[in-house]
Design an enzyme around this catalytic site. Structure first.
Site, PDB file in Angstrom:
ATOM      1  CE1 TYR A 168      -3.827   2.365   0.836  1.00 41.35           C
ATOM      2  CE2 TYR A 168      -2.389   3.203   2.577  1.00 41.35           C
ATOM      3  CZ  TYR A 168      -3.533   3.324   1.808  1.00 41.35           C
ATOM      4  OH  TYR A 168      -4.380   4.389   1.990  1.00 41.35           O
ATOM      5  CE  LYS A 224      -3.498   5.164  -1.241  1.00 39.15           C
ATOM      6  NZ  LYS A 224      -4.574   5.768  -2.046  1.00 39.15           N
TER       7      LYS A 224
HETATM    8  N1  NAD Z   1      -9.311   6.240   5.623  1.00 44.70           N
HETATM    9  C1  NAD Z   1      -8.031   6.468   5.795  1.00 44.70           C
HETATM   10  O1  NAD Z   1      -7.487   6.364   6.892  1.00 44.70           O
HETATM   11  C2  NAD Z   1      -7.168   6.886   4.638  1.00 44.70           C
HETATM   12  C3  NAD Z   1      -5.889   7.382   4.933  1.00 44.70           C
HETATM   13  C4  NAD Z   1      -5.080   7.747   3.882  1.00 44.70           C
HETATM   14  C5  NAD Z   1      -5.517   7.639   2.584  1.00 44.70           C
HETATM   15  N2  NAD Z   1      -6.755   7.142   2.330  1.00 44.70           N
HETATM   16  C6  NAD Z   1      -7.157   6.998   0.925  1.00 44.70           C
HETATM   17  O2  NAD Z   1      -8.380   7.690   0.730  1.00 44.70           O
HETATM   18  C7  NAD Z   1      -9.128   7.040  -0.289  1.00 44.70           C
HETATM   19  C8  NAD Z   1     -10.543   6.763   0.203  1.00 44.70           C
HETATM   20  O3  NAD Z   1     -10.451   5.953   1.364  1.00 44.70           O
HETATM   21  P1  NAD Z   1     -11.681   5.657   2.336  1.00 44.70           P
HETATM   22  O4  NAD Z   1     -11.116   5.611   3.695  1.00 44.70           O
HETATM   23  O5  NAD Z   1     -12.805   6.568   2.048  1.00 44.70           O
HETATM   24  O6  NAD Z   1     -12.014   4.171   1.896  1.00 44.70           O
HETATM   25  P2  NAD Z   1     -13.381   3.352   1.849  1.00 44.70           P
HETATM   26  O7  NAD Z   1     -12.973   1.946   1.709  1.00 44.70           O
HETATM   27  O8  NAD Z   1     -14.275   3.753   2.950  1.00 44.70           O
HETATM   28  O9  NAD Z   1     -14.035   3.871   0.484  1.00 44.70           O
HETATM   29  C9  NAD Z   1     -13.381   3.656  -0.726  1.00 44.70           C
HETATM   30  C10 NAD Z   1     -14.385   3.635  -1.856  1.00 44.70           C
HETATM   31  O10 NAD Z   1     -13.652   3.359  -3.068  1.00 44.70           O
HETATM   32  C11 NAD Z   1     -14.294   2.318  -3.769  1.00 44.70           C
HETATM   33  N3  NAD Z   1     -13.318   1.542  -4.523  1.00 44.70           N
HETATM   34  C12 NAD Z   1     -12.396   0.680  -4.030  1.00 44.70           C
HETATM   35  N4  NAD Z   1     -11.713   0.106  -5.033  1.00 44.70           N
HETATM   36  C13 NAD Z   1     -12.216   0.609  -6.172  1.00 44.70           C
HETATM   37  C14 NAD Z   1     -11.940   0.372  -7.530  1.00 44.70           C
HETATM   38  N5  NAD Z   1     -11.011  -0.502  -7.915  1.00 44.70           N
HETATM   39  N6  NAD Z   1     -12.638   1.048  -8.470  1.00 44.70           N
HETATM   40  C15 NAD Z   1     -13.594   1.939  -8.099  1.00 44.70           C
HETATM   41  N7  NAD Z   1     -13.919   2.181  -6.809  1.00 44.70           N
HETATM   42  C16 NAD Z   1     -13.242   1.521  -5.859  1.00 44.70           C
HETATM   43  C17 NAD Z   1     -14.966   1.451  -2.692  1.00 44.70           C
HETATM   44  O11 NAD Z   1     -16.021   0.675  -3.242  1.00 44.70           O
HETATM   45  C18 NAD Z   1     -15.400   2.500  -1.688  1.00 44.70           C
HETATM   46  O12 NAD Z   1     -16.699   2.987  -1.970  1.00 44.70           O
HETATM   47  C19 NAD Z   1      -8.340   5.779  -0.665  1.00 44.70           C
HETATM   48  O13 NAD Z   1      -7.564   6.045  -1.809  1.00 44.70           O
HETATM   49  C20 NAD Z   1      -7.436   5.576   0.536  1.00 44.70           C
HETATM   50  O14 NAD Z   1      -6.268   4.859   0.222  1.00 44.70           O
HETATM   51  C21 NAD Z   1      -7.593   6.769   3.327  1.00 44.70           C
END
Ligand code: NAD
Length: 263
Positions: free
Chosen positions: A163, A167
């Site tokens: 991951y 990133k």
């Molecule tokens: N939540 C955290 O702590 C955090 C921290 C740093 C970065 N992020 C990044 O933020 C972004 C959103 O994270 P989140 O926490 O809202 O996650 P989440 O899992 O709650 O939501 C992610 C959404 O993306 C969709 N998704 C996943 N894979 C997909 C694909 N291949 N094609 C289309 N849609 C897809 C899922 O169905 C889901 O609705 C991600 O890129 C994640 O890596 C999150």
């Protein structure tokens, strides 16, 4: 809450079925944007579109896997067909990995994480940029891309190596694209949240070999504020970063992380 005006903008958001992407769709919609949404989960996407439409927002979308190049092609075609332009893209769709040391990480899982989290952003930008440049030229309105990287994209992340690698790649794509289009009214930045309270994080904690409670305590012990981020604390930064008021801000990693990364 700061009030933004995106009423002259078409905004594409991937991963808008839940979590950060879903909240971003609500906030950009409330600020007047026309929305083009995507999610892998068709049911969640349709529910999001239906709810936003019922609240009066202009919204359309396509369900599909962002790791498939065709999904980005179709999303950009949709933006042009429905709204005739694209000004802002929040490349947010992403997946985590099961927490495990590198030698214990399944290779197929690592490949999938890199396909979704890194190649997904590459395909997205590849097809968004030509329409953004065209839209900027036609309307005089500047464009902005915000890629969801992570604190794991700017720091080593034990038990999340694949991951973290994906990133870090997102940060590299962001910085390079920012330089390529700096004179073209297109700003490109990366958002780097630390652990934030969404389903992604609860799932990561559930899979920890230490068990959920211990994993959460370990994680919070490293955060200067001693807590998880909240969805609105991250999403407000998306609006800020993409606002035209930030016209001199490009090529940056914006850390929203409770002070985790201080340099
Ligand atoms: N939540 C955290 O702590 C955090 C921290 C740093 C970065 N992020 C990044 O933020 C972004 C959103 O994270 P989140 O926490 O809202 O996650 P989440 O899992 O709650 O939501 C992610 C959404 O993306 C969709 N998704 C996943 N894979 C997909 C694909 N291949 N094609 C289309 N849609 C897809 C899922 O169905 C889901 O609705 C991600 O890129 C994640 O890596 C999150």
């Amino acid at each position: 809450m700061t009030v933004y005006d995106f009423s002259n903008k078409v905004v594409l958001i991937s991963g808008a079925g839940r979590g950060l992407g879903r909240r971003a769709a609500e906030r950009f919609g409330k600020s007047g944007a026309k929305l083009v949404l995507n999610d892998y989960g068709e049911e969640a996407l349709n529910e999001a579109i239906k709810t936003l439409e019922s609240e009066g927002y202009s919204v359309c979308g396509i369900a599909g896997d962002i790791a498939d190049e065709q999904t980005s092609i179709r999303l950009v075609e949709l933006a042009e067909e429905k709204f005739g332009a694209l000004h802002i893209a929040i490349n947010n769709a992403g997946i985590a990995q099961n927490m495990a040391r590198l030698h214990e990480t399944d290779s197929d899982e690592a490949r999938r994480v890199i396909d979704v989290d890194l190649m997904g952003v590459f395909y997205a930008m590849k097809y968004q940029i030509p329409l953004m440049l065209k839209s900027a030229e036609a309307s005089g309105l500047p464009s902005a891309i915000l890629n969801l990287a992570s604190a794991a994209g700017v720091m080593g992340s034990p038990n999340l190596a694949a991951y973290s690698a994906a990133k870090h790649g997102v940060v590299a794509l962001t910085r390079s694209a920012a330089l390529e289009y700096a004179t073209k009214s297109l700003r490109v930045n990366a958002l780097c949240p630390s652990f934030t309270r969404t389903k992604m994080v609860t799932d990561i904690l559930e899979t920890s070999r230490h068990g959920r409670e211990v994993a959460e305590a370990k994680l919070l012990a490293f955060n200067p504020m001693g807590r998880l981020g909240e969805v609105d604390e991250i999403v407000q930064a998306m609006l800020w970063a993409c606002s035209d008021d930030n016209s001199y801000y490009t090529g940056q990693t914006l850390s929203i992380d409770g002070g985790l990364r201080t340099s």
